[in-house]
Structures are given as structure tokens and as C-alpha cells.
Design a protein around this motif. Structure first.
Motif, PDB file in Angstrom:
ATOM      1  N   GLN A 115       0.830  -1.213   0.000  1.00 57.59           N
ATOM      2  CA  GLN A 115       0.000   0.000   0.000  1.00 57.59           C
ATOM      3  C   GLN A 115       0.864   1.263   0.000  1.00 57.59           C
ATOM      4  OE1 GLN A 115      -3.128  -0.127   2.955  1.00 57.59           O
ATOM      5  NE2 GLN A 115      -3.754  -2.193   2.399  1.00 57.59           N
ATOM      6  N   GLN A 174       3.862   1.559  -1.258  1.00 56.31           N
ATOM      7  CA  GLN A 174       4.424   1.709  -2.616  1.00 56.31           C
ATOM      8  C   GLN A 174       3.412   2.333  -3.566  1.00 56.31           C
ATOM      9  OE1 GLN A 174       6.095  -1.761  -4.438  1.00 56.31           O
ATOM     10  NE2 GLN A 174       7.678  -1.937  -2.863  1.00 56.31           N
ATOM     11  N   LEU A 175       2.153   1.832  -3.508  1.00 56.25           N
ATOM     12  CA  LEU A 175       1.115   2.383  -4.396  1.00 56.25           C
ATOM     13  C   LEU A 175       0.910   3.867  -4.121  1.00 56.25           C
ATOM     14  CD1 LEU A 175      -1.590  -0.454  -4.370  1.00 56.25           C
ATOM     15  CD2 LEU A 175      -0.230   0.290  -6.329  1.00 56.25           C
ATOM     16  N   MET A 202       3.534   6.056  -5.442  1.00 58.31           N
ATOM     17  CA  MET A 202       3.482   6.219  -6.905  1.00 58.31           C
ATOM     18  C   MET A 202       2.215   6.950  -7.325  1.00 58.31           C
ATOM     19  SD  MET A 202       5.047   2.684  -8.424  1.00 58.31           S
ATOM     20  CE  MET A 202       3.962   1.569  -7.572  1.00 58.31           C
ATOM     21  N   ASP A 203       1.467   7.473  -6.329  1.00 58.85           N
ATOM     22  CA  ASP A 203       0.228   8.197  -6.615  1.00 58.85           C
ATOM     23  C   ASP A 203      -0.848   7.306  -7.227  1.00 58.85           C
ATOM     24  OD1 ASP A 203      -0.104  10.631  -5.684  1.00 58.85           O
ATOM     25  OD2 ASP A 203       0.778  11.717  -7.386  1.00 58.85           O
ATOM     26  N   LYS A 204      -0.770   6.017  -6.938  1.00 58.49           N
ATOM     27  CA  LYS A 204      -1.787   5.105  -7.495  1.00 58.49           C
ATOM     28  C   LYS A 204      -2.854   4.832  -6.440  1.00 58.49           C
ATOM     29  CE  LYS A 204       0.943   2.715 -10.931  1.00 58.49           C
ATOM     30  NZ  LYS A 204       1.711   1.524 -11.213  1.00 58.49           N
ATOM     31  N   ASP A 205      -4.047   4.459  -6.922  1.00 61.61           N
ATOM     32  CA  ASP A 205      -5.148   4.161  -6.003  1.00 61.61           C
ATOM     33  C   ASP A 205      -4.946   2.824  -5.303  1.00 61.61           C
ATOM     34  OD1 ASP A 205      -6.652   6.336  -6.090  1.00 61.61           O
ATOM     35  OD2 ASP A 205      -8.104   5.600  -7.582  1.00 61.61           O
ATOM     36  N   LYS A 211      -7.050  -0.079  -4.081  1.00 61.74           N
ATOM     37  CA  LYS A 211      -8.439  -0.519  -4.308  1.00 61.74           C
ATOM     38  C   LYS A 211      -9.080  -1.038  -3.033  1.00 61.74           C
ATOM     39  CE  LYS A 211     -10.375  -3.026  -7.790  1.00 61.74           C
ATOM     40  NZ  LYS A 211     -10.358  -4.162  -8.706  1.00 61.74           N
TER      41      LYS A 211
END
Ligand SMILES: [Zn+2]
Length: 478
Positions: A234, A236-237, A240-243, A245
Motif C-alpha cells: 500500500q 508503494q502504491l 506512486m500516486d496510485k489508487d 483498491k
């Protein structure tokens, strides 16, 4: 980077209650029976059957609630949770949604540095377990023995901040519940299973990630690894500005990763409604009081008492207070011998070694704590040496005989007979005249060699203190 994040973990712990029969029928709950032997029309959900609630389930649930400092609600109801899955014969699970049996409890966890943290418990509810799917090559078989086995689900508030805390919480919980006798909490047999809800928050940027649910973790090692993996994933996500889920994932122990299973269901997906085949139940105060009187001393209070009364280290007290069978064994040995330190040493050393080697638990140990206490007394009297005590314990375990009987039968008592030892010393002197000569030339170190040879000759039974005295005396005579 990791310091920017706050980790939030809440757990749902499923614990199988060790009642003799299932929650809503009289089938046996015995683990390891042949597939589908422990089934009847009720737990197979044949048309026209009706459930009736096992009173022991309620007793165990209330007992657990009291031990976990919960409020016991004056009445409770059962609800249906609807879902289709082949291991679920009714296509719904009887559980508790709106009026659980226990609410608002807590337990304290303490780490190895002595830091104490309170973890709050939201609720404990009663429900039934599902059957089990068995996958053989390209076929899937279903075993309903477990269908209808009673469970309690313990739901914590999201008070846990790391994988280590989560493991400590489950270990503490296990110690309390096994001490109360409501469950054996054997993770390897599936009688304690953990789901975790994990989310992270970036404190610096004030961003909250979505919650991920991890399903069905069944060992302490997996729990720690799975949570740590998920926390890293989480972070890492988010970096990287990623969602992240909102979903349910499972832990793959072989690959060491979590894998997405499905989007997270919300309550409405299960179409909960009251179980019309069971009534609402009222719990009398007097009944709760009666159950409260049957709760034994809990591990935390035992831990403190072992330190204050027996002067054990916190490490020793911690291990000896976790399991009621081990703590009873220890206390019997300590009281019989009056030597709690020695009893703790022998249990943590020899007893645990023997149990581990034979993959046994202390309940199936051939000797009792009282027997161990007797052995310690004999050891203190100097009848046997500590190395003989170890051999003896192994023999006691194998034969179930008392220390005294084995000592007599095998003539194992330590040799305190000065004349007998004197004879052995003379024999060693005769065999190693050079060593005696060297001593006389000032080489004092040979004494260790001579003691060793006498001990060998006496097959370890001579009292080493006496051996040393007699050797010195004889050497000075020469
Ligand atoms: Zn049944």
C-alpha cells in the motif's frame, strides 16, 4: 519514507468453540472424523428442519466476553447472512448482526520491552462455521463435518498499528481463551482464523488510503508476513500516486504475496435479516454471574503473580503463564519442590525439549508437575547429579514411573560414599601415574583431567565436589 505513514489495522478473529455438539443440532464437532460423518438433516439444511440453539455455545460466548472485559447484552437475536457458496448448505449463515451477545471490551497487550497498549474490542458475536471444500486434481469435493460448528467472531477497533502488534494481540487473545477453556485455538486445525483490515494514511500529505481486507490467515507467521507485505504494497502504491483498491485479498504463503480475490462486499450485499426460526433470547443477570464465577485466573494476572511470588524473570513468567496446562504443571512442580526457579528452568529446558522432540503437548506428558517437583527435591538432596536428572526425566517420560522408583530400579543414585569414590580415585591414579607425577612437578591443571577420569569411571554418578576433595587430599598425601 515509511515514517510518513500511519498504519491502521483492525482484526476479525474467528474462534471455534469447543462444545461437544454443533451450534444448532446434536452432531459431534470432533475434528478429524471421516468426511460427512458428523452431519444430520439440520446441518445439511434438508427441507423442513429447524435449528435449536445449543446452550453451551451461549455459555462459552458469555465466558469469552467476560474474560475480554466486554458488556454482556441483556438480550440477543440471531440473523441470516445470505450468500451462495458450495460449502454452505443453507445458502445463508446463521450469525448475529444487530444484537450481538457481547460488546465494548478490551485487552491489554505488552511487548517485550514492557510497553503496554490497550486494544479495544467492538463486539463478539456467535455464528456457525461453513463446511470445507477439498480439491483433488480436477475435482472438488465437499465435507460438511464443519458446517454448523459454533464460532465466536471477535471484532477489534482499528487500534493496531503494526504487524507485530497484531500478532501480539492474537497471541494474548489465544492465551485468554484457552485458559478459559472455550476453545483449543489450534490455528493449524483451523480453530482460530484471522481476517485483517489494513489501511494507511500519509500523515504529511493527509491522504487516507482505502481499506483492504485480508482473509483467513491461519498461523502467526503468515499473519505477520501477510500484514507486512500488505503495508509495504500500500505504501508503494501511494508513493506512486496510485489508487489502493477497496478489495478483499488473500495471503499466498508459497509465493509470499497477497492476491486480489474480489471487490469488498458491503453489508447490503449479504441481505441480512432476522433468523425467523430462532427466537430472541434474554440473558439473566444471575446466569452471567454464575458464568463469571467459573473463569479461572487469567494469563496476565498469573504472569504478574509468577514474577512477584516465585521471583521468575518476565521472560520465564510470560512463557509459563500463556497456557493453562503449562502453568498448572509449573505450579505443581514449584509447590511440591519449593524451588520455583529450578522448576521453571527444567520446564523451559528439558521438558520443552522432550515435548518438541516427540511432538507432544504437556497434557499428554507421562509425568505430572508433582512428579517433576519430586525429582527436583531428590536433585537438591544430592542423591543424583544434574546430568542424571536429565536422563531420569527422559526415562520418567517414557515409562510414566516416578523418579524414586527409577532410581531404585536402576541404582542411579549419586555416589556420596567416600570410600567407594576413594577406590575409584586410586584406580585412576594407578592408570595414569604420569598425571600424578606432573601434578607433583607443579602442573596443577591435571586435576581437571583426573576429575574427568573419575567421573567417567563412576559413570557420572560420583558427587563431583567429593571427587575433587578426595583427589586433592590423595595428591597431597603422595
Ligand atoms: Zn447436524
Amino acid at each position: 519514507m515509511k515514517d510518513d505513514y500511519k498504519v491502521v489495522i483492525g482484526l476479525e478473529v474467528h474462534v471455534e468453540l469447543n462444545t461437544e455438539s454443533k451450534a444448532f443440532c446434536s452432531c459431534s464437532t470432533n475434528f478429524g472424523a471421516k468426511p460427512n460423518m458428523n452431519t444430520c438433516p439440520i446441518c445439511l439444511a434438508l427441507p423442513g428442519t429447524l435449528p435449536s440453539l445449543n446452550k453451551k455455545v451461549i455459555e462459552h460466548a458469555i465466558k469469552s466476553g467476560l474474560a475480554l472485559n466486554c458488556t454482556i447484552n441483556p438480550f440477543f437475536t440471531m440473523d441470516r447472512k445470505n450468500y451462495f457458496y458450495p460449502d454452505n448448505p443453507k445458502n445463508y449463515q446463521i450469525t448475529q448482526k444487530n444484537y450481538p451477545i457481547c460488546e465494548k471490551g478490551y485487552i491489554d497487550i505488552e511487548d517485550y520491552k514492557g510497553n503496554i497498549k490497550t486494544i479495544n474490542i467492538e463486539r463478539i458475536h456467535v455464528e456457525e462455521d461453513a463446511g470445507k471444500l477439498i480439491h483433488i486434481q480436477d475435482k472438488t469435493l465437499v465435507d460438511f463435518n464443519r458446517a454448523g460448528v459454533p464460532l465466536i467472531e471477535i471484532v477489534t477497533y482499528p487500534d493496531l498499528c503494526s504487524a507485530e502488534e497484531a500478532v501480539l494481540f492474537v497471541k494474548t487473545l489465544k492465551a485468554i481463551l484457552t485458559t478459559c477453556g472455550v476453545s483449543d485455538c489450534r490455528m493449524e486445525e483451523g480453530s482460530l482464523r484471522v481476517d485483517g483490515n489494513i489501511s494507511i494514511k500519509n500523515k504529511r500529505l493527509n491522504i487516507q488510503g482505502n481499506r483492504v481486507e485480508l482473509k483467513n490467515i491461519n498461523s502467526f507467521k503468515s499473519l505477520e508476513k501477510a500484514l507486512n507485505y500488505e503495508i509495504d504494497r500500500q505504501i508503494q502504491l501511494m508513493n506512486m500516486d496510485k489508487d489502493i483498491k477497496l478489495e478483499t485479498r488473500r495471503w499466498d504463503n508459497d509465493k509470499g504475496i497477497t492476491i486480489a480475490m474480489r471487490d469488498k462486499e458491503e453489508g447490503e450485499d449479504y441481505r441480512y435479516f432476522p433468523e425467523g426460526d430462532l427466537t430472541a433470547y434474554k440473558i439473566e443477570e444471575s446466569y452471567i454471574y454464575k458464568i463469571s464465577q467459573s473463569i479461572p485466573e487469567l494469563p496476565r494476572s498469573k504472569y504478574k503473580r509468577f514474577i512477584s511470588d516465585y521471583e521468575l524473570s518476565s521472560y520465564e513468567a510470560d512463557i509459563l503463564s500463556q497456557d493453562i496446562n503449562i502453568s498448572n504443571f509449573f505450579e505443581k512442580a514449584a509447590l511440591r519442590s519449593g524451588e520455583p526457579k529450578e522448576a521453571a528452568n527444567l520446564i523451559l529446558g528439558e521438558v520443552f525439549r522432550i515435548l518438541k522432540e516427540r511432538q507432544k503437548e504437556i497434557q499428554s506428558f507421562n509425568i505430572t508437575g508433582y512428579d517433576l517437583g519430586e525429582l527436583i527435591l531428590i536433585l537438591k538432596e544430592g542423591v543424583i547429579s544434574s546430568s542424571t536428572a536429565k536422563v531420569l526425566m527422559e526415562k520418567m517420560f517414557l515409562t510414566g514411573k516416578s523418579a524414586k522408583d527409577i532410581i531404585e530400579e536402576e541404582n542411579l543414585s549419586q555416589n556420596n560414599d567416600k570410600d567407594a569414590i576413594g577406590e575409584i580415585v586410586q584406580k585412576v591414579f594407578n592408570s595414569y601415574p604420569k598425571a600424578v607425577e606432573e601434578y607433583n612437578y607443579g602442573k596443577r591443571k591435571v586435576i581437571t583431567f583426573l576429575i574427568g577420569m573419575v567421573m567417567k569411571e563412576s559413570k557420572g554418578r560420583a558427587n563431583p565436589e567429593l571427587v575433587k576433595d578426595i583427589i586433592l587430599k590423595k595428591l597431597n598425601e603422595v
